[in-house]
Design a protein around this motif. Structure first.
Motif, PDB file in Angstrom:
ATOM      1  N   ASP A 288      12.196  41.350  34.830  1.00 47.72           N
ATOM      2  CA  ASP A 288      11.977  39.999  34.515  1.00 47.72           C
ATOM      3  C   ASP A 288      12.992  39.340  33.425  1.00 47.72           C
ATOM      4  N   ALA A 289      13.145  40.366  32.453  1.00 49.05           N
ATOM      5  CA  ALA A 289      14.234  40.006  31.339  1.00 49.05           C
ATOM      6  C   ALA A 289      15.580  39.797  31.896  1.00 49.05           C
ATOM      7  N   VAL A 290      15.928  40.950  32.552  1.00 50.46           N
ATOM      8  CA  VAL A 290      17.041  41.048  33.232  1.00 50.46           C
ATOM      9  C   VAL A 290      17.606  39.932  34.108  1.00 50.46           C
ATOM     10  N   ALA A 291      16.590  39.602  35.048  1.00 53.75           N
ATOM     11  CA  ALA A 291      16.729  38.556  35.864  1.00 53.75           C
ATOM     12  C   ALA A 291      17.080  37.115  35.242  1.00 53.75           C
ATOM     13  N   ALA A 292      16.578  37.157  33.902  1.00 52.11           N
ATOM     14  CA  ALA A 292      16.573  35.628  33.129  1.00 52.11           C
ATOM     15  C   ALA A 292      17.969  35.439  32.229  1.00 52.11           C
TER      16      ALA A 292
ATOM     17  N   ASP B 280      26.395  53.137  39.178  1.00 51.75           N
ATOM     18  CA  ASP B 280      24.975  53.169  39.528  1.00 51.75           C
ATOM     19  C   ASP B 280      24.300  52.027  38.578  1.00 51.75           C
ATOM     20  N   ILE B 281      24.669  51.865  37.318  1.00 53.18           N
ATOM     21  CA  ILE B 281      23.739  50.900  36.379  1.00 53.18           C
ATOM     22  C   ILE B 281      24.275  49.238  36.930  1.00 53.18           C
ATOM     23  N   VAL B 282      25.334  49.238  37.467  1.00 54.25           N
ATOM     24  CA  VAL B 282      25.869  47.856  38.007  1.00 54.25           C
ATOM     25  C   VAL B 282      25.258  47.648  39.172  1.00 54.25           C
ATOM     26  N   ARG B 283      24.951  48.506  39.770  1.00 51.21           N
ATOM     27  CA  ARG B 283      24.191  48.502  41.224  1.00 51.21           C
ATOM     28  C   ARG B 283      22.767  48.032  41.038  1.00 51.21           C
ATOM     29  N   ASN B 284      22.043  48.731  40.106  1.00 53.32           N
ATOM     30  CA  ASN B 284      20.755  48.471  39.851  1.00 53.32           C
ATOM     31  C   ASN B 284      20.435  46.981  39.197  1.00 53.32           C
ATOM     32  N   VAL B 285      21.264  46.585  38.254  1.00 53.69           N
ATOM     33  CA  VAL B 285      21.228  45.508  37.939  1.00 53.69           C
ATOM     34  C   VAL B 285      21.395  44.393  38.795  1.00 53.69           C
ATOM     35  N   ALA B 286      22.436  44.597  39.428  1.00 55.43           N
ATOM     36  CA  ALA B 286      22.805  43.490  40.423  1.00 55.43           C
ATOM     37  C   ALA B 286      21.672  43.260  41.503  1.00 55.43           C
TER      38      ALA B 286
ATOM     39  N   THR C  10      18.470  43.754  40.864  1.00 53.67           N
ATOM     40  CA  THR C  10      17.591  42.864  40.128  1.00 53.67           C
ATOM     41  C   THR C  10      17.699  41.580  40.013  1.00 53.67           C
ATOM     42  N   ARG C  11      19.034  41.290  39.985  1.00 52.08           N
ATOM     43  CA  ARG C  11      19.468  39.798  39.790  1.00 52.08           C
ATOM     44  C   ARG C  11      19.821  39.136  40.941  1.00 52.08           C
ATOM     45  N   HIS C  12      19.503  40.005  42.206  1.00 58.80           N
ATOM     46  CA  HIS C  12      19.868  39.437  43.579  1.00 58.80           C
ATOM     47  C   HIS C  12      21.381  38.849  43.420  1.00 58.80           C
TER      48      HIS C  12
ATOM     49  N   PRO D  31      27.174  43.800  43.327  1.00 58.37           N
ATOM     50  CA  PRO D  31      27.477  44.527  42.493  1.00 58.37           C
ATOM     51  C   PRO D  31      28.913  44.179  41.849  1.00 58.37           C
ATOM     52  N   ALA D  32      29.778  43.631  43.171  1.00 60.12           N
ATOM     53  CA  ALA D  32      31.230  43.185  42.526  1.00 60.12           C
ATOM     54  C   ALA D  32      31.199  42.147  41.674  1.00 60.12           C
ATOM     55  N   HIS D  33      30.212  41.112  41.840  1.00 61.22           N
ATOM     56  CA  HIS D  33      30.097  39.897  41.120  1.00 61.22           C
ATOM     57  C   HIS D  33      29.746  40.316  39.708  1.00 61.22           C
ATOM     58  N   LEU D  34      28.782  41.266  39.523  1.00 63.59           N
ATOM     59  CA  LEU D  34      28.054  41.607  38.362  1.00 63.59           C
ATOM     60  C   LEU D  34      29.071  42.460  37.505  1.00 63.59           C
ATOM     61  N   ALA D  35      30.027  43.429  38.362  1.00 61.28           N
ATOM     62  CA  ALA D  35      31.041  44.176  37.494  1.00 61.28           C
ATOM     63  C   ALA D  35      32.022  42.807  36.948  1.00 61.28           C
ATOM     64  N   GLU D  36      32.350  41.970  37.536  1.00 61.55           N
ATOM     65  CA  GLU D  36      33.334  41.048  37.372  1.00 61.55           C
ATOM     66  C   GLU D  36      32.847  40.189  35.978  1.00 61.55           C
ATOM     67  N   ILE D  37      31.554  39.687  36.145  1.00 57.62           N
ATOM     68  CA  ILE D  37      31.188  39.129  35.002  1.00 57.62           C
ATOM     69  C   ILE D  37      31.096  39.637  33.730  1.00 57.62           C
TER      70      ILE D  37
END
Ligand SMILES: [Zn+2]
Length: 209
Positions: free
Chosen positions: A153-157, A176-182, A184-186, A189-195
């Protein structure tokens, strides 16, 4: 996928490796980005700050820490707090962000942040708190760095511009971590890596391009 690992204990490219200023760690090869601090776990045995001052001033040092308060390990809290204040001063003086290791001391950290009003950003590494704690920290301008284990919930917010990723001591890769976090945040992974890479650039400057 070009990820940036804000906190690791293994030197590699696009990573800030965490060094301890206890005097028994050698310097990494030139070009390595590192943070340096006296970990709360070492607060009972290491009281000499000479190595900390010397290593912190080196150009490869891009953050001060890990430093913080851990109520489950290390010296009594008052001593840990004094040592943390030394790191805070150093972070302000050298204009390098502060990397925090905090266990069961959220109130103390928020109080210190209110009292000292630091100019430099504070990064809470390995953040596993809930959404309410995340919100309190985000309001005060903290960055939250997420590793292998986290509260979904925290990570999504967490807003895009305050999120970082790290491997710390995990056996997972930063990908792997980027994929997991991405997930959770819907997010992808590519966008999460970028931000998260963009946030590292904002914090650390051009060094981590
Ligand atoms: Zn660590």
């Amino acid at each position: 996928m070009n990820c940036f690992d804000i906190h690791s204990h293994k030197p590699s490219p696009r990573t800030v490796v965490s060094l301890s200023a206890t005097g028994d760690e050698s310097l990494p090869p030139e070009g390595t980005l590192f943070s340096v601090g006296i970990h709360p776990w070492d607060s009972a045995t290491c009281t000499d700050t000479e190595h900390l001052y010397r290593m912190a001033a080196l150009p490869g040092c891009v953050m001060i820490g890990e430093a913080g308060i851990d109520k489950l390990r290390g010296a009594p809290v008052d001593i840990q707090k004094e040592l943390l204040k030394t790191h805070i001063q150093l972070s302000e003086q050298l204009q390098k962000p502060l990397l925090l290791h905090i266990v069961k001391a959220t109130d103390e950290i928020i109080a210190l942040h209110k009292e000292l009003r630091p100019e430099m950003p504070w990064i809470w590494h390995g953040f596993r708190g809930n959404a309410h704690t995340a919100e309190m920290l985000l309001k005060r301008g903290f960055y939250l760095s997420i590793g292998e284990r986290f509260n979904a919930d925290a990570v999504a917010a967490i807003p895009d511009d305050r999120l970082l990723v790290e491997t710390d001591c995990s056996r997972l890769t930063i990908q792997d971590i980027v994929r997991n976090v991405a997930e959770t945040r819907h997010d992808t992974p590519a966008h999460l890596a970028e931000i998260t890479s963009q946030n590292a650039r904002t914090l650390l400057g051009k060094v981590c391009l």
